[in-house]
Design a protein around this motif. Structure first.
Motif, mmCIF file in Angstrom:
data_model
loop_
_atom_site.group_PDB
_atom_site.id
_atom_site.type_symbol
_atom_site.label_atom_id
_atom_site.label_comp_id
_atom_site.label_asym_id
_atom_site.label_seq_id
_atom_site.Cartn_x
_atom_site.Cartn_y
_atom_site.Cartn_z
ATOM 1 N N ASN A 21 9.559 -5.367 1.167
ATOM 2 C CA ASN A 21 9.657 -4.994 -0.013
ATOM 3 C C ASN A 21 9.819 -5.140 -0.891
ATOM 4 N N ILE A 22 10.455 -5.988 -1.253
ATOM 5 C CA ILE A 22 10.770 -7.061 -2.899
ATOM 6 C C ILE A 22 9.517 -7.399 -2.783
ATOM 7 N N THR A 60 12.831 6.983 -1.669
ATOM 8 C CA THR A 60 12.624 5.728 -0.119
ATOM 9 C C THR A 60 11.504 5.045 -0.623
ATOM 10 N N ILE A 61 11.946 3.864 0.224
ATOM 11 C CA ILE A 61 10.984 2.772 0.598
ATOM 12 C C ILE A 61 10.437 3.136 1.654
ATOM 13 N N ILE A 62 11.292 3.436 2.590
ATOM 14 C CA ILE A 62 10.696 3.377 3.878
ATOM 15 C C ILE A 62 9.393 4.461 4.241
ATOM 16 N N SER A 63 8.238 3.998 4.675
ATOM 17 C CA SER A 63 7.024 4.773 4.892
ATOM 18 C C SER A 63 7.713 6.153 5.967
ATOM 19 N N GLY A 64 7.087 6.936 5.767
ATOM 20 C CA GLY A 64 7.433 8.095 6.217
ATOM 21 C C GLY A 64 8.711 8.855 6.372
ATOM 22 N N GLN A 65 9.510 8.309 5.375
ATOM 23 C CA GLN A 65 11.066 8.832 6.063
ATOM 24 C C GLN A 65 11.086 9.426 4.874
ATOM 25 N N GLY A 66 12.552 10.788 5.385
ATOM 26 C CA GLY A 66 12.589 11.513 4.111
ATOM 27 C C GLY A 66 13.745 11.361 3.053
ATOM 28 N N GLY A 67 14.199 9.498 4.017
ATOM 29 C CA GLY A 67 15.527 9.082 3.217
ATOM 30 C C GLY A 67 15.573 8.172 3.551
ATOM 31 N N TRP A 102 1.012 -1.164 -0.602
ATOM 32 C CA TRP A 102 -0.344 -0.568 0.249
ATOM 33 C C TRP A 102 0.491 1.321 0.149
ATOM 34 N N ASP A 103 2.125 1.242 0.772
ATOM 35 C CA ASP A 103 3.140 2.337 0.776
ATOM 36 C C ASP A 103 3.608 2.725 -0.536
ATOM 37 N N LEU A 104 4.386 1.519 -0.740
ATOM 38 C CA LEU A 104 4.058 1.713 -2.416
ATOM 39 C C LEU A 104 3.454 2.408 -3.555
ATOM 40 N N GLU A 111 15.072 -0.974 11.186
ATOM 41 C CA GLU A 111 15.171 -1.312 12.841
ATOM 42 C C GLU A 111 14.799 -2.822 12.604
ATOM 43 N N LYS A 112 13.927 -3.118 11.724
ATOM 44 C CA LYS A 112 13.137 -4.414 11.253
ATOM 45 C C LYS A 112 14.401 -5.517 10.046
ATOM 46 N N PRO A 113 14.674 -6.348 10.713
ATOM 47 C CA PRO A 113 15.315 -7.281 9.728
ATOM 48 C C PRO A 113 14.454 -7.737 8.606
ATOM 49 N N PHE A 114 13.054 -7.780 8.689
ATOM 50 C CA PHE A 114 12.220 -8.294 7.619
ATOM 51 C C PHE A 114 11.886 -6.965 6.523
ATOM 52 N N ASP A 115 11.913 -5.544 6.585
ATOM 53 C CA ASP A 115 11.872 -5.215 5.821
ATOM 54 C C ASP A 115 12.206 -5.068 4.866
ATOM 55 N N ALA A 116 13.427 -4.675 4.181
ATOM 56 C CA ALA A 116 13.887 -5.457 3.460
ATOM 57 C C ALA A 116 13.205 -6.465 1.939
#
Length: 467
Positions: A255-256, A235-242, A21-23, A247-252
């Motif tokens: 994302n795939i 960026t691919i991180i929600s709500g971040q400017g870069g 949803w973010d992407l 912090e969470k090992p599964f985020d990346a």
């Protein structure tokens, strides 16, 4: 325009879903800079006015995702309600309990399935009522835990019962051999039986492939070469400017999988010179109903991490799509048989480029003799944000049986010793026969793939035509 509903089940399913949803919002914002609610947005989002009623045109008021989120622990859903995507979901779309399934398929499938059946059906029906033309359900779940595998496959059967004519595409995340959930082989094999019987298409993704791809991306971004840095504005991180420290090992890894979903839904969300209807995936890639497991591969991989590297040549991108390094499960399709293959392209790609590359690759790809022209293609004009083009390949290939064989071996090691069975058999509705039936189901599936690879006997008897 048609609409689709995403059903996210379990911790993994909800984390992957929310990345999608973010992407997706990011892609639509990049294309739709006037803030107008259009057909592209309506495929996965509702436009809701201040009274909570749907608004079909004009400016965007408030977007609501066409989704149902289910988890039997409150943690992930609680984070969603407090996170940057909270406005996308109303509280009724989120269905949760407090205790979780304890990594037990039977608890998720039988206990929570029966307890939450009516509530899940009610929310899915409400989501469907807001659709003019419901085309597809996307179910996202993992195989190794209890809620994702057990309740996830229970929901899949519900979708078939309630909406038998609507296509069901399932994204299933498979555990590695070193998975820290000791009962994951049980959960996976029990879930496999349900996926084989009730899904139209399954996109299997294994955690080991995701780990390897993340490692390659990190290596790519840490080489120190010019242009090998992460783009700050992409960026691919929600709500971040870069990109910040993950912090969470599964985020990346999540994302795939989210990018897989972005690509497969691109034709449903945007215009293109050769759009693919989601129903056509199953219609064209699944010649036998049970053999509906499609091997996904993505290219270029750097789009997944927004690494600012020179774009790959178009021809190289096609070659990459058929290399093991870009696949989302560990398998070797070039030493097995293709039943069919779909190429879903995004960006400024010409039909002539597509046809030329198919002809170039054909001699290297072993197709079944009765479907030598088993290609399905689509061209979506909107590329991924900040990139010129991308390609998703979905291959129906007999190589997926190697994943299933490995999974069966791990199941049998536990089952022979009757290890941990009492945890399952203590659940109302779960019987020992369920294990043997699940084992028989996956063995039959493996045999069906093996049979397709067997060469035809030279003196095989033929039907005689009556004269």
């Amino acid at each position: 325009m048609t609409q689709s509903i995403v059903v996210q089940v379990g911790q993994c399913g909800n984390q992957v879903g929310c990345r999608f949803w973010d992407l997706a919002l990011r892609e639509h914002a990049h294309v739709n800079q006037m803030g107008i609610y259009d057909e592209a947005l309506s495929s996965f989002f509702r436009n809701v006015d201040q009274r909570g009623a749907d608004s079909t045109g004009g400016r965007i008021n408030a977007l609501k995702a066409r989704a149902v989120l289910v988890d039997m622990e409150e943690g992930v859903l609680g984070e969603i309600l407090q996170g940057p995507l909270r406005s996308l979901f109303s509280s009724t779309q989120l269905i949760s309990d407090v205790s979780g399934s304890g990594n037990n398929w039977a608890v998720g499938h039988h206990t929570y399935g029966l307890a939450y059946r009516e509530q899940i059906v009610d929310q899915v029906r409400k989501a469907a009522e807001h659709c003019d033309c419901l085309q597809c359900f996307f179910l996202i779940h993992s195989m190794g835990g209890g809620t994702g595998s057990g309740l996830g496959t229970f929901v899949l059967k519900l979708l078939e019962d309630e909406f038998p004519e609507v296509c069901r595409i399932v994204t299933s995340v498979y555990p590695t051999a070193e998975d820290d959930v000791i009962t994951s082989p049980y959960n996976s094999i029990l879930a496999m039986k349900e996926l084989t019987e009730h899904a139209d298409c399954v996109l299997p993704v294994d955690n080991q492939s995701l780990v390897d791809i993340v490692g390659k991306i990190q290596h790519m971004s840490n080489t120190g070469k010019p242009g090998g840095t992460i783009k700050k504005d992409c960026t691919i991180i929600s709500g971040q400017g870069g990109v910040v420290k993950v912090e969470k090992p599964f985020d990346a890894m999540n994302n795939i999988v989210a990018n897989l979903l972005l690509n497969i839904t691109s034709s449903a969300r945007f215009e293109g010179s050769l759009n693919m209807d989601l129903n056509e995936i199953a219609m064209n890639l699944v010649p036998f109903p049970r053999l509906h497991y499609l091997l996904p591969s993505l290219t270029p991989l750097y789009t997944l991490a927004d690494v600012n590297v020179p774009p790959r040549r178009l021809d190289q991108m096609f070659s990459d799509a058929f290399s093991k390094e870009h696949q989302l499960i560990k398998a070797d399709p070039k030493h097995n048989l293709y039943l069919a293959c779909a190429l879903m392209l995004r960006g400024n790609v010409q039909l002539s480029d597509l046809r030329r590359n198919i002809e170039r690759l054909k001699p290297t790809l072993p197709f079944v003799p009765w479907n030598q022209e088993g290609w399905k293609t689509s061209l979506c004009s909107v590329p991924p944000v900040c990139h010129s083009h991308s390609l998703l390949a979905l291959a129906n290939n007999t190589c997926v049986k190697s994943t299933f064989i490995e999974l069966r071996e791990r199941f049998v090691k536990l089952y022979r010793r009757k290890a941990h069975l009492h945890h399952y058999l203590a659940v109302d509705g779960m019987e020992l026969a369920g294990f043997s039936e699940a084992l028989s189901s996956i063995s039959a599936l493996i045999e069906e793939y093996t049979h397709l690879e067997s060469p035809l006997m030279p003196n095989a008897p033929r039907l005689t035509i009556a004269t």
